[in-house]
Write a protein that holds these residues in place. Structure first.
Motif, mmCIF file in Angstrom:
data_model
loop_
_atom_site.group_PDB
_atom_site.id
_atom_site.type_symbol
_atom_site.label_atom_id
_atom_site.label_comp_id
_atom_site.label_asym_id
_atom_site.label_seq_id
_atom_site.Cartn_x
_atom_site.Cartn_y
_atom_site.Cartn_z
ATOM 1 N N TYR A 1 0.853 -1.197 0.000
ATOM 2 C CA TYR A 1 0.000 0.000 0.000
ATOM 3 C C TYR A 1 0.881 1.236 0.000
ATOM 4 O O TYR A 1 2.061 1.199 0.385
ATOM 5 C CB TYR A 1 -0.991 0.016 1.168
ATOM 6 N N SER B 1 -6.699 1.146 -6.258
ATOM 7 C CA SER B 1 -6.863 1.862 -4.992
ATOM 8 C C SER B 1 -8.210 1.519 -4.386
ATOM 9 O O SER B 1 -9.119 1.044 -5.068
ATOM 10 C CB SER B 1 -6.743 3.375 -5.192
ATOM 11 N N THR C 1 -1.702 7.727 1.298
ATOM 12 C CA THR C 1 -3.099 8.127 1.116
ATOM 13 C C THR C 1 -3.160 9.448 0.344
ATOM 14 O O THR C 1 -2.424 10.388 0.636
ATOM 15 C CB THR C 1 -3.791 8.295 2.476
ATOM 16 N N GLU D 1 -8.156 8.185 -1.117
ATOM 17 C CA GLU D 1 -7.930 6.863 -1.707
ATOM 18 C C GLU D 1 -6.613 6.279 -1.192
ATOM 19 O O GLU D 1 -5.627 6.998 -0.982
ATOM 20 C CB GLU D 1 -7.867 6.951 -3.232
ATOM 21 N N LEU D 2 -6.600 4.956 -0.993
ATOM 22 C CA LEU D 2 -5.400 4.242 -0.586
ATOM 23 C C LEU D 2 -4.926 3.372 -1.739
ATOM 24 O O LEU D 2 -5.606 2.405 -2.109
ATOM 25 C CB LEU D 2 -5.675 3.370 0.642
ATOM 26 N N PRO D 3 -3.774 3.680 -2.343
ATOM 27 C CA PRO D 3 -3.250 2.822 -3.409
ATOM 28 C C PRO D 3 -2.834 1.464 -2.840
ATOM 29 O O PRO D 3 -2.233 1.394 -1.769
ATOM 30 C CB PRO D 3 -2.031 3.594 -3.922
ATOM 31 N N PRO E 1 2.110 -0.866 -8.154
ATOM 32 C CA PRO E 1 0.741 -0.411 -7.902
ATOM 33 C C PRO E 1 -0.247 -1.131 -8.811
ATOM 34 O O PRO E 1 0.051 -1.407 -9.976
ATOM 35 C CB PRO E 1 0.803 1.087 -8.224
#
Length: 327
Positions: free
Chosen positions: A153, A184, A156, A160-162, A181
């Motif tokens: 992760y 999200s 933020t 949104e949290l990738p 990545p």
């Protein structure tokens, strides 16, 4: 109709699957010396009462929560202010070189990461250096065996949290592994499904978020490397520690083995595996009786209520038995 009759079913190439199926074992005989396994359940964890007795390690700040997608409980991965670890629990599994993992995850309203980190995954940490430290972990590249996957992760941003893939493997670009990545999740939103597949022999690891597009990454591992550990990890950083108390909830962790499983070699003259034709006939008769009782006009197929994907195979066997009986 003797036991030497072989029924070859087209089930040996089910990957890549479009999505996950229920965690059940299903083995179909193909010939005298060969079996193909469609899927084998390595772990299916719902975090109900007493779940941790089947795992080893430290829960740290993780705890059971009523926030769940099924049953009565899920697992809350809690990072305390100033800490790295939220959870570090492992479970030994049957070795495999082709696995798929899924779980449900949501980032709670308290979440506000200012660094990267890692959560759930799977690994082979058996291979160690002269100091007894595992390769594929702690900035130690595999050499040549060893592997680990954990969910990555990021920072933020805009609510949104990738999330994505964090992988240690032979051809990684940096000592501390590759970060890829994938998508999200919304802070404070509902549970979403995170899915991963790793195939060591074909050299890829791929993931997707909430049914979106697959993101694939090429990997290379040693010939003796296998997934042997399910890993409930929660680590904040790199070097950074959690700037405040924050948490995410998880549920329905599932790890499947998708590797072909050859039977023991018994030689070219070995008899074909015994097929329980009486059981197959019983299924045919039961289906016919059900159709007559319901006065069904159109042909129906026998369905499996567990959703494990075996219905098509059972129906194929039924059709073959009926054809043989008419011959």
């Amino acid at each position: 109709m003797g036991t030497g009759t072989s029924t070859k079913l087209c089930v040996s190439r089910l990957s890549p699957l479009s999505g996950f199926v229920s965690c059940h074992d299903l083995i179909i005989p193909l010939c005298a010396n060969c079996y193909t396994i469609i899927m084998r359940n390595l772990v299916q964890e719902g975090f109900e009462d007493g779940w941790e007795s089947a795992w080893h390690g430290k829960l740290h700040y993780a705890h059971k929560t009523g926030s769940s997608t099924q049953g009565h409980a899920g697992l809350r991965l809690l990072y305390k202010k100033g800490s790295h670890y939220g959870c570090s629990m492992k479970k030994d599994v049957t070795p495999s070189r082709h696995v798929r993992m899924s779980y449900k995850v949501k980032a709670n309203a308290s979440w506000d990461s200012d660094s990267t980190g890692k959560t759930l995954g799977f690994a082979d940490l058996r291979w160690k250096n002269s100091k007894g430290q595992s390769y594929a972990h702690g900035n130690r590249a595999p050499g040549p065996n060893g592997f680990s996957f954990r969910t990555w992760y990021g920072h933020t941003k805009n609510g949104e949290l990738p999330i994505g893939m964090y992988i240690y493997h032979n051809s990684q670009k940096r000592n501390w592994g590759d970060s890829i990545p994938v998508g999200s999740i919304k802070i404070g939103g509902d549970f979403v499904l995170f899915e991963v597949e790793a195939n060591f022999d074909e050299g890829y690891c791929r993931a997707r978020v909430d049914g979106g597009e697959w993101v694939s990454h090429n990997i290379k591992v040693g010939e003796n490397t296998q997934v042997v550990t399910a890993w409930l990890d929660a680590y904040y950083g790199g070097a950074a520690v959690a700037p405040k108390d924050m948490s995410m909830d998880i549920d329905e962790y599932c790890l499947l083995d998708l590797s072909p499983q050859p039977a023991e070699d018994t030689g070219p003259e070995a008899p074909a595996p015994e097929i329980d034709w009486d059981e197959i006939r019983r299924r045919v008769e039961a289906q016919k009786a059900a159709e007559e009782a319901a006065k069904v006009k159109d042909e129906e197929t026998q369905e499996c209520s567990c959703g494990c994907g075996c219905s098509a195979i059972i129906n194929d066997l039924i059709a073959r038995v009926e054809a043989l009986e008419k011959a």
